[in-house]
Design a protein around this motif. Structure first.
Motif, mmCIF file in Angstrom:
data_model
loop_
_atom_site.group_PDB
_atom_site.id
_atom_site.type_symbol
_atom_site.label_atom_id
_atom_site.label_comp_id
_atom_site.label_asym_id
_atom_site.label_seq_id
_atom_site.Cartn_x
_atom_site.Cartn_y
_atom_site.Cartn_z
ATOM 1 N N PRO A 243 0.760 -4.987 -9.057
ATOM 2 C CA PRO A 243 0.793 -6.052 -8.040
ATOM 3 C C PRO A 243 1.916 -5.801 -7.044
ATOM 4 O O PRO A 243 3.014 -5.407 -7.419
ATOM 5 N N LEU A 244 1.610 -6.050 -5.769
ATOM 6 C CA LEU A 244 2.571 -5.785 -4.701
ATOM 7 C C LEU A 244 3.885 -6.534 -4.900
ATOM 8 O O LEU A 244 4.965 -5.985 -4.710
ATOM 9 N N VAL A 245 3.781 -7.811 -5.305
ATOM 10 C CA VAL A 245 5.004 -8.600 -5.431
ATOM 11 C C VAL A 245 5.922 -8.048 -6.504
ATOM 12 O O VAL A 245 7.136 -8.194 -6.408
ATOM 13 N N ASP A 246 5.328 -7.384 -7.525
ATOM 14 C CA ASP A 246 6.162 -6.793 -8.572
ATOM 15 C C ASP A 246 7.085 -5.743 -7.986
ATOM 16 O O ASP A 246 8.259 -5.661 -8.340
ATOM 17 N N TYR B 80 8.105 -5.626 -4.899
ATOM 18 C CA TYR B 80 9.091 -6.299 -4.057
ATOM 19 C C TYR B 80 10.165 -6.952 -4.925
ATOM 20 O O TYR B 80 11.346 -6.937 -4.588
ATOM 21 N N ARG B 81 9.727 -7.488 -6.064
ATOM 22 C CA ARG B 81 10.683 -8.145 -6.964
ATOM 23 C C ARG B 81 11.718 -7.147 -7.485
ATOM 24 O O ARG B 81 12.926 -7.396 -7.421
ATOM 25 N N LEU C 221 15.600 -2.002 1.582
ATOM 26 C CA LEU C 221 14.322 -2.180 2.274
ATOM 27 C C LEU C 221 14.461 -1.904 3.765
ATOM 28 O O LEU C 221 13.487 -1.961 4.496
ATOM 29 N N LEU D 173 13.023 2.012 1.170
ATOM 30 C CA LEU D 173 11.680 1.755 0.658
ATOM 31 C C LEU D 173 10.810 1.202 1.786
ATOM 32 O O LEU D 173 10.859 0.017 2.082
ATOM 33 N N PRO D 174 10.027 2.071 2.437
ATOM 34 C CA PRO D 174 9.185 1.579 3.527
ATOM 35 C C PRO D 174 8.014 0.754 2.981
ATOM 36 O O PRO D 174 7.489 1.051 1.903
ATOM 37 N N GLU D 175 7.629 -0.235 3.754
ATOM 38 C CA GLU D 175 6.600 -1.168 3.290
ATOM 39 C C GLU D 175 5.268 -0.451 3.044
ATOM 40 O O GLU D 175 4.617 -0.667 2.018
ATOM 41 N N THR E 237 14.054 -5.871 -4.735
ATOM 42 C CA THR E 237 15.096 -6.795 -4.289
ATOM 43 C C THR E 237 16.097 -7.099 -5.394
ATOM 44 O O THR E 237 17.190 -7.576 -5.119
ATOM 45 N N LEU F 273 5.218 1.427 -0.176
ATOM 46 C CA LEU F 273 5.120 0.531 -1.326
ATOM 47 C C LEU F 273 3.672 0.065 -1.504
ATOM 48 O O LEU F 273 3.171 -0.035 -2.619
ATOM 49 N N ARG F 274 3.013 -0.205 -0.387
ATOM 50 C CA ARG F 274 1.609 -0.634 -0.463
ATOM 51 C C ARG F 274 0.738 0.453 -1.080
ATOM 52 O O ARG F 274 -0.123 0.195 -1.925
#
Lengths: 179, 235
Positions: free
Chosen positions: A53-56, A58-59, A69, A38-40, A62, A43-44
């Motif tokens: 939301p971005l953190v969702d 990432y949550r 990642l 999953l490249p950053e 992970t 995801l953005r």
């Protein structure tokens, strides 16, 4: 060149996502299938596209050990360490694979060809001990068989050192299946 | 209205209230760490445990998330509840001994020792910061990241968040961010004497001068804190 390909692929990905309203996990699965991780930046883009939301992202990424990642190898090798496989000696099998490939479970070889994962159960306990190479199941593995499975791989890797595109493992897996 | 029994008392509450709200409404105090009236309850800290059901078939549930039911028997301060609560506080003390909130809780509930290996974490994973960021500040800059013993609170890829407006709500609501006063005691000691004591500054000054809330037991019998004397010179 590779970046361009990636961009193109990510656009296609996003178009696919826009047409089908998949759940978050499914979308992450698709990205992982395309990029092997999953490249950053992807995801953005996904967050922007889907208004998540971005953190969702990432949550969720992970939370599940299936998502990575960091870049994974081209060929995924899973060894089962579940109860049935453990009883029938999966530990020795995993050790042997680690020795042959020179990586520990959870790592990727330096050339980016193989990544080894020790998983808890693959749900096929009757086939214990189980090794999965690129979604091909190899039942009743023993350390000796591992040597045979990867011998061809190493040989062809040496031969194909000149060429950047190495498909040696598929050859090795195929030969194993025939035997 | 739902009829329930709260510590032997017949009470009536509106449908949809939680056991914690019902108990608070009737003036019974239940300690909490992860509850805030303005945020959705998640039952993470387990401190609000209450016993429900008949004594022979009772069970512990978190009061902040359990909805009121007709004919429910609730005991908020039974032996089982108090023991469970004390054990929880002891474990929190072992995790975050530098928190004033947790030290105060320990004093209040007479937890005088810590039998667990002492850690010095700075987070108890109550999720208050995550919820206030999302629900009240509409920012959603932080989240629970990872799983199991690797669970932590962080931003997207652990980088500086673009969604964060630096409002400081997460620090405001954090029960661990407020450090206890570091008096002559050891860092990992259980303070245990915060209650019912006057600030030592009061003897010398008209108002309490400490920059902390009165948590001053450790200052008793010692010279006034440096900060106090400096302020005196300045004023």
């Amino acid at each position: 060149m590779r970046q361009l390909q990636e961009q193109k692929a990510s656009k296609e990905q996003n178009n696919n996502n826009a047409s089908n309203n998949h759940s978050l996990v499914t979308m992450l699965h698709q990205i992982q299938e395309t990029y092997n991780y999953l490249p950053e930046n992807v995801l953005r883009e996904l967050a922007k596209e889907k208004n998540i939301p971005l953190v969702d992202l990432y949550r969720v990424a992970t939370f599940y050990s299936l998502f990575s990642l960091t870049p994974k190898g081209k060929h995924k090798i899973l060894t089962c360490t579940g109860t049935a496989c453990h009883v029938r000696g999966s530990e020795k099998v995993t050790e042997e694979i680690s020795r042959v490939l020179g990586i520990q479970p959870g790592e990727t070889t330096e050339d980016g060809e193989y990544s080894l994962e020790a998983v808890n159960c693959l749900g096929a306990c009757a086939l214990a001990p189980l090794v999965v190479v690129d979604e091909q199941y190899h039942a009743n593995m023993t350390p000796a068989q591992i040597g045979a499975l990867f011998n061809g791989v190493r040989k062809s890797t040496c031969q194909d050192k000149e060429s950047s595109h190495c498909h040696c493992s598929s050859v090795a897996v195929g030969s194993k299946e025939k035997s | 209205m739902l009829e329930m029994t709260l510590n032997g008392l017949e009470i009536q509450v509106e449908p949809g209230t939680t056991l914690l709200e019902a108990a608070n409404f009737y003036g019974i105090e239940i300690p909490t760490l992860c509850y805030d009236a303005g945020l959705s309850p998640i039952g993470a800290c387990r401190l609000c445990l209450v016993e429900i059901g008949s004594p022979d078939r009772s069970r512990l549930v978190s009061a902040c998330t359990f909805p009121a039911q007709k004919g429910l028997e609730i005991r908020t301060h039974s032996k089982r509840v108090i023991n469970a609560r004390k054990l929880l506080i002891e474990m929190y003390l072992a995790t975050c001994p530098s928190s004033k909130t947790i030290q105060d809780l320990a004093s209040k509930h007479h937890v005088t020792r810590v039998r667990f290996k002492q850690k010095h974490d700075d987070c108890i994973l109550c999720g208050l910061c995550v919820r206030i960021c999302e629900e009240q500040m509409q920012a959603k800059a932080i989240e629970f990241i990872g799983r199991g013993h690797e669970l932590r609170i962080s931003t997207f890829f652990d980088k500086k968040s673009e969604d964060c407006r630096h409002c400081g709500a997460c620090m405001y609501i954090c029960p661990v961010c407020q450090a206890r006063c570091q008096g002559p005691q050891e860092k990992d000691a259980v303070c245990n004497a915060c209650l019912n004591l006057e600030p030592p500054c009061l003897e010398e000054f008209e108002d309490a001068m400490c920059y902390m809330d009165p948590c001053v037991a450790c200052e008793q019998g010692h010279e006034p804190r440096k900060g106090c004397s400096q302020r005196k010179e300045g004023s």
